[in-house]
Design a protein around this motif. Structure first.
Motif, PDB file in Angstrom:
ATOM      1  N   GLU A  14       0.824  -1.219   0.000  1.00 52.15           N
ATOM      2  CA  GLU A  14       0.000   0.000   0.000  1.00 52.15           C
ATOM      3  C   GLU A  14       0.856   1.267   0.000  1.00 52.15           C
ATOM      4  O   GLU A  14       0.585   2.220  -0.701  1.00 52.15           O
ATOM      5  CB  GLU A  14      -0.917   0.028   1.230  1.00 52.15           C
ATOM      6  N   GLN A  18       1.190   3.954  -3.145  1.00 47.91           N
ATOM      7  CA  GLN A  18       0.799   5.335  -2.964  1.00 47.91           C
ATOM      8  C   GLN A  18       1.919   6.284  -3.383  1.00 47.91           C
ATOM      9  O   GLN A  18       1.680   7.371  -3.881  1.00 47.91           O
ATOM     10  CB  GLN A  18       0.442   5.531  -1.495  1.00 47.91           C
ATOM     11  N   VAL A  52       8.291   0.857   5.947  1.00 46.29           N
ATOM     12  CA  VAL A  52       7.128   1.639   5.532  1.00 46.29           C
ATOM     13  C   VAL A  52       7.389   3.119   5.721  1.00 46.29           C
ATOM     14  O   VAL A  52       8.232   3.524   6.516  1.00 46.29           O
ATOM     15  CB  VAL A  52       5.841   1.245   6.293  1.00 46.29           C
ATOM     16  N   GLY A  53       6.664   3.901   4.977  1.00 48.21           N
ATOM     17  CA  GLY A  53       6.783   5.343   5.127  1.00 48.21           C
ATOM     18  C   GLY A  53       8.057   5.907   4.547  1.00 48.21           C
ATOM     19  O   GLY A  53       8.458   7.020   4.863  1.00 48.21           O
ATOM     20  N   ARG A 207      -1.169  -9.558   6.308  1.00 47.49           N
ATOM     21  CA  ARG A 207      -1.321  -8.964   4.989  1.00 47.49           C
ATOM     22  C   ARG A 207      -0.030  -9.098   4.183  1.00 47.49           C
ATOM     23  O   ARG A 207      -0.048  -9.418   3.001  1.00 47.49           O
ATOM     24  CB  ARG A 207      -1.672  -7.488   5.184  1.00 47.49           C
ATOM     25  N   ARG A 238     -10.086 -10.476   5.187  1.00 47.75           N
ATOM     26  CA  ARG A 238     -10.943  -9.312   5.369  1.00 47.75           C
ATOM     27  C   ARG A 238     -11.123  -8.542   4.054  1.00 47.75           C
ATOM     28  O   ARG A 238     -10.231  -8.455   3.223  1.00 47.75           O
ATOM     29  CB  ARG A 238     -10.474  -8.382   6.482  1.00 47.75           C
ATOM     30  N   GLU A 240     -11.229  -5.527   3.292  1.00 44.27           N
ATOM     31  CA  GLU A 240     -10.418  -4.343   3.018  1.00 44.27           C
ATOM     32  C   GLU A 240      -9.105  -4.691   2.329  1.00 44.27           C
ATOM     33  O   GLU A 240      -8.457  -3.825   1.764  1.00 44.27           O
ATOM     34  CB  GLU A 240     -10.095  -3.605   4.328  1.00 44.27           C
ATOM     35  N   TYR A 241      -8.699  -5.947   2.412  1.00 39.49           N
ATOM     36  CA  TYR A 241      -7.400  -6.339   1.878  1.00 39.49           C
ATOM     37  C   TYR A 241      -7.504  -6.703   0.393  1.00 39.49           C
ATOM     38  O   TYR A 241      -7.347  -7.860   0.007  1.00 39.49           O
ATOM     39  CB  TYR A 241      -6.836  -7.520   2.674  1.00 39.49           C
ATOM     40  N   PRO A 364       8.866   3.225  11.637  1.00 42.84           N
ATOM     41  CA  PRO A 364       7.788   2.264  11.787  1.00 42.84           C
ATOM     42  C   PRO A 364       7.910   1.190  10.709  1.00 42.84           C
ATOM     43  O   PRO A 364       8.382   1.471   9.614  1.00 42.84           O
ATOM     44  CB  PRO A 364       6.528   3.113  11.559  1.00 42.84           C
TER      45      PRO A 364
ATOM     46  N   PHE B 129      -6.765  -0.385   8.510  1.00 39.43           N
ATOM     47  CA  PHE B 129      -6.591  -0.892   7.151  1.00 39.43           C
ATOM     48  C   PHE B 129      -5.349  -1.772   7.046  1.00 39.43           C
ATOM     49  O   PHE B 129      -5.033  -2.272   5.989  1.00 39.43           O
ATOM     50  CB  PHE B 129      -6.398   0.253   6.140  1.00 39.43           C
ATOM     51  N   LEU B 134       1.853   4.051   7.922  1.00 34.23           N
ATOM     52  CA  LEU B 134       1.647   5.332   7.244  1.00 34.23           C
ATOM     53  C   LEU B 134       0.739   6.251   8.050  1.00 34.23           C
ATOM     54  O   LEU B 134       0.291   7.270   7.551  1.00 34.23           O
ATOM     55  CB  LEU B 134       1.001   5.099   5.877  1.00 34.23           C
ATOM     56  N   VAL B 144      -5.335   4.293  -0.826  1.00 29.03           N
ATOM     57  CA  VAL B 144      -4.901   4.610   0.533  1.00 29.03           C
ATOM     58  C   VAL B 144      -4.063   5.885   0.529  1.00 29.03           C
ATOM     59  O   VAL B 144      -3.156   6.031  -0.286  1.00 29.03           O
ATOM     60  CB  VAL B 144      -4.056   3.461   1.128  1.00 29.03           C
ATOM     61  N   TYR B 145      -4.377   6.808   1.405  1.00 29.63           N
ATOM     62  CA  TYR B 145      -3.571   8.015   1.571  1.00 29.63           C
ATOM     63  C   TYR B 145      -3.016   8.039   2.991  1.00 29.63           C
ATOM     64  O   TYR B 145      -3.770   7.960   3.945  1.00 29.63           O
ATOM     65  CB  TYR B 145      -4.405   9.268   1.331  1.00 29.63           C
ATOM     66  N   GLY B 146      -1.706   8.169   3.112  1.00 27.37           N
ATOM     67  CA  GLY B 146      -1.104   8.099   4.429  1.00 27.37           C
ATOM     68  C   GLY B 146      -0.375   9.360   4.824  1.00 27.37           C
ATOM     69  O   GLY B 146      -0.259  10.298   4.032  1.00 27.37           O
ATOM     70  N   ARG B 147       0.179   9.329   6.062  1.00 30.83           N
ATOM     71  CA  ARG B 147       0.913  10.474   6.607  1.00 30.83           C
ATOM     72  C   ARG B 147       0.128  11.762   6.428  1.00 30.83           C
ATOM     73  O   ARG B 147       0.644  12.756   5.925  1.00 30.83           O
ATOM     74  CB  ARG B 147       2.261  10.613   5.913  1.00 30.83           C
TER      75      ARG B 147
END
Lengths: 533, 167
Positions: A14, A18, A52-53, A207, A238, A240-241, A364, B129, B134, B144-147
């Motif tokens: 995800e 993004q 992530v991030g 996930r 689920r 949402e996945y 994270p 989610f 994020l 999905v939009y994060g941060r």
């Protein structure tokens, strides 16, 4: 199959989607072709690498070089400098930290620090979308082994028992015993169910397995089906996945094509097939009996236990329900033996555990380490410590039904036994870090709101108790509380623990009691009668 | 029986659902999978759709209604073209999700569960989610939009609306 000198993994999850991973991948492939490197360098879409991030990430093998925050404009530099000339472009951000300049050791810091990976070992080494790559990297070897060595179902169960594998969904029940009980139970039709209704807030490990290595799960379920005598398996995912469902379905289709699922698995005469069932969003369905009810097309109300699913499960038939992470251990145990598995972790808790590190930390993400790794190491060595130079206040372990641990318990070892000694739980492996600025009464309020929303309403203690607790927490938060309310909350939660029908109502006590016991002064301050402040 | 009295129009949408039920209804416990499909076709599950499902699957209406209202995913009210789903799970909470929710409510002028007058946005909340790294996170439809921070959140909503009016 041709041999490539370099593999570039493009983790798709995800976060990277993004950040525009597909555009980066497209440019990368284009640039590689332009430079005539098409026969030397292979671009592979992989599961997550656990970071992530940090935007789009590329991992270059064999160097194991991580590029983070990659933008489309960076691609030509990477191809021209790194791939063509073998020089690392000094201006790009790489490794797990945004270190600029010289090459630092990539294995000692943050999320890329060395880890013992069993469950996630392959999730970044091959494309989860191509079964040929899965087979080439040792996928389905365990199924093959069982049939070529003519292992009996009992022998498989024995092996899992010896390995000491325990359920990773939270309860820690020995997997081998569960399988044995299901095998021995009377019933014409038996089922194996994979619980992929991951709903514990702060948890996304399942996930990543579903998306990063779906074939491993299929392999594990074939083995489990063979061991317990089931011909049919369900994966309850689920709703949402989206990506998980899509990848899982694709993997099942491919496995059927290769006769790894179907009327005669690998032409042995053993029939086994899998089906995905999509959940509809209810936390309670993480409980195995509620999940079974939901699979039967009903409201997800938990059943009264006993009888347990091992004798009276889906359609009242013997059923083994296993968590995704638990199952993901099975193939390697078959391949490498119980003794090997026991070399990891602690005496009573063998193997590894996947943790998600979240909240106020520098980095994270998700790691897999041996059972029994100290919490301090997880937060500070892997998570990079508290973000922004702030002080550590507490960690919430195991999601909403988890426990607030104060600083003095940071050295606790993360396995079922050590945590139990400290009145904590491993839960789903979520580690939510809170800095000094966090209000614990506010956090507890958020957790209770979640409980009040997710109670199924079937039994009175939970239906009423969750709402009463929420109201008390709300009053405290709004400055309308009284000091007596604090003990009323404890009392309520303890009553719910004794009287609720299922683990949801029984577990509210964990966050309530640990928050109040460890941070009572904050609650008293909120109630306006503190002697401390 | 109550189901018999409800008028169910004969149109393409119902025919599509009927086909799905005929193909999949024989499997044990099909209700939830059928409702998933029905919601995909109709966008939500109004009483007549629930009656139709009950009749076709030979289930009591009460059982269908019970399942529809039990699960977060199923909706009984019409929704906007786009669903804005903000996560209020613990990881997002600690990163300020409630502030984002306030911004959303203000910008859209609706509360959680509501739909804007022009039926463009529906505002909803979720538990998690699984994109906690994020945090804080929201989903607009499948994206999905994060941060998130307040500015970024507003920008996302406005961009989407602008993109729509241009087309």
């Amino acid at each position: 199959m041709s041999i490539y000198r370099t593999h570039i993994l493009v983790p798709v999850d995800e976060g990277t989607v993004q950040a525009g991973v597909f555009e980066v991948k497209r440019r990368l492939e284009q640039k590689i072709t332009e430079q005539g490197l098409g026969n030397e360098v292979k671009v592979v879409e992989s599961g997550t690498v656990g970071i992530v991030g940090k935007g789009v990430i590329l991992v270059v093998y064999p160097e194991r070089m991580y590029y983070t925050n990659v933008r489309p404009g960076d691609v030509s530099l990477i191809v021209e400098e790194h791939l063509l000339k073998g020089r690392i472009p000094p201006t790009l951000k790489y490794a797990s930290l945004d270190i600029q300049g010289g090459l630092k050791s990539l294995h000692n810091t943050g999320l890329t620090r060395e880890q013992k990976r069993v469950v996630l070992d392959k999730s970044w080494k091959m494309s989860p979308e191509d079964i040929r790559e899965v087979l080439a990297t040792g996928g389905y070897k365990a199924v093959e082994k069982i049939f070529t060595e003519k292992m009996t179902p009992e022998a498989v169960i024995d092996l899992i028992k010896q390995s000491g594998l325990r359920g990773r969904g939270g309860a820690g029940f020995p997997t081998g015993l569960k399988w044995e009980a299901t095998r021995k139970a009377a019933g014409d039709q038996k089922y194996i169910i994979c619980n992929a209704d991951e709903g514990e807030p702060g948890t996304f490990k399942d996930r990543l397995i579903l998306e990063g290595d779906p074939h491993k799960l299929i392999e594990a379920m074939v083995i489990g089906g063979y061991a317990i005598g089931a011909t049919k398996g369900y994966i309850y995912v689920r709703g949402e996945y989206g990506l998980s469902i899509q990848r899982m379905q694709q993997a099942i289709d491919q496995a059927r094509e290769y006769s790894l699922l179907g009327p005669s698995v690998l032409e042995t005469g053993f029939a086994f097939d899998l089906q995905i069932k999509i959940g509809a969003g209810a936390y309670i369905c993480g409980d195995e009996t509620a999940l079974i009810e939901s699979l039967e097309g009903k409201r997800g109300n938990p059943r009264i236990k006993p009888p347990y699913p091992v004798t009276n499960g889906l359609w009242q038939m013997p059923t083994a329900v296993n968590n995704v992470e638990t199952l993901a251990n099975i193939p390697e145990i078959v391949n490498r033996g119980a003794a090997w598995f026991r070399t990891m972790g602690t005496d009573k808790c063998s193997g590894t555990k996947v943790f998600t590190i979240l909240g106020h930390v520098e980095q994270p993400g998700l790691i897999e380490v041996e059972m029994g790794t100290p919490l301090r190491e997880i937060i500070f060595a892997y998570g990079g410590g508290v973000a922004g130079g702030k002080k550590f206040k507490a960690a919430l372990l195991g999601g909403a039904s988890g426990v607030f641990l104060p600083e003095k318990l940071l050295d606790v070892h993360m396995d079922f036994e050590s945590l139990k000694e400290n009145k904590a739980v491993l839960g789903s492996g979520a580690v939510l870090v809170m800095n000094e600025a966090t209000s614990i009464p506010d956090m507890l309020f958020s957790i209770l709101k979640f409980y009040a929303h997710e109670t199924c309403g079937q039994c009175a203690p939970c239906r009423i108790g969750t709402h009463q607790l929420l109201q008390l927490a709300w009053k405290l938060r709004e400055g309308q509380g009284r000091v007596e309310d604090i003990d009323t909350m404890l009392n309520l939660a303890e009553t719910m623990q004794r009287t609720s029908l299922c683990p949801l109502g029984q577990s509210v006590v964990a966050p309530v009691k640990s928050a109040i016991d460890n941070f009572r002064d904050e609650f008293e301050r909120a109630a306006g009668h503190s002697e401390i402040s | 029986m109550e189901t018999a009295q409800v008028h169910i129009p004969d149109n393409a949408e119902y025919r599509e659902l009927k086909k799905f039920i005929d193909e999949n209804g024989k499997e044990p416990g099909p209700l939830i999978q059928v409702l998933h499909r029905a919601q995909k076709i109709f966008g939500y599950l109004p009483p007549e759709v629930q009656h139709f499902v009950a009749r076709e699957l030979r289930l009591p209406f009460g059982q269908v209604y019970g399942v529809v209202t039990f699960y977060n995913f199923f909706r009984t009210e019409p929704i906007g073209d786009h669903i804005v789903n903000i996560c209020l799970g613990t990881a997002c909470h600690v990163k300020g999700a409630s502030e984002i929710l306030k911004v959303l409510e203000q910008e859209l002028g609706i509360r959680v569960g509501g739909t804007t007058q022009d039926r463009f946005y529906t505002l909803s909340t979720a538990r998690c989610f699984g994109a906690c790294g994020l945090a804080p996170v929201m989903m607009v439809d499948d994206e999905v939009y994060g941060r998130l921070n307040p500015q970024k959140t507003l920008q996302i909503l406005r961009d989407l609306r602008n993109a729509q009016t241009v087309n």
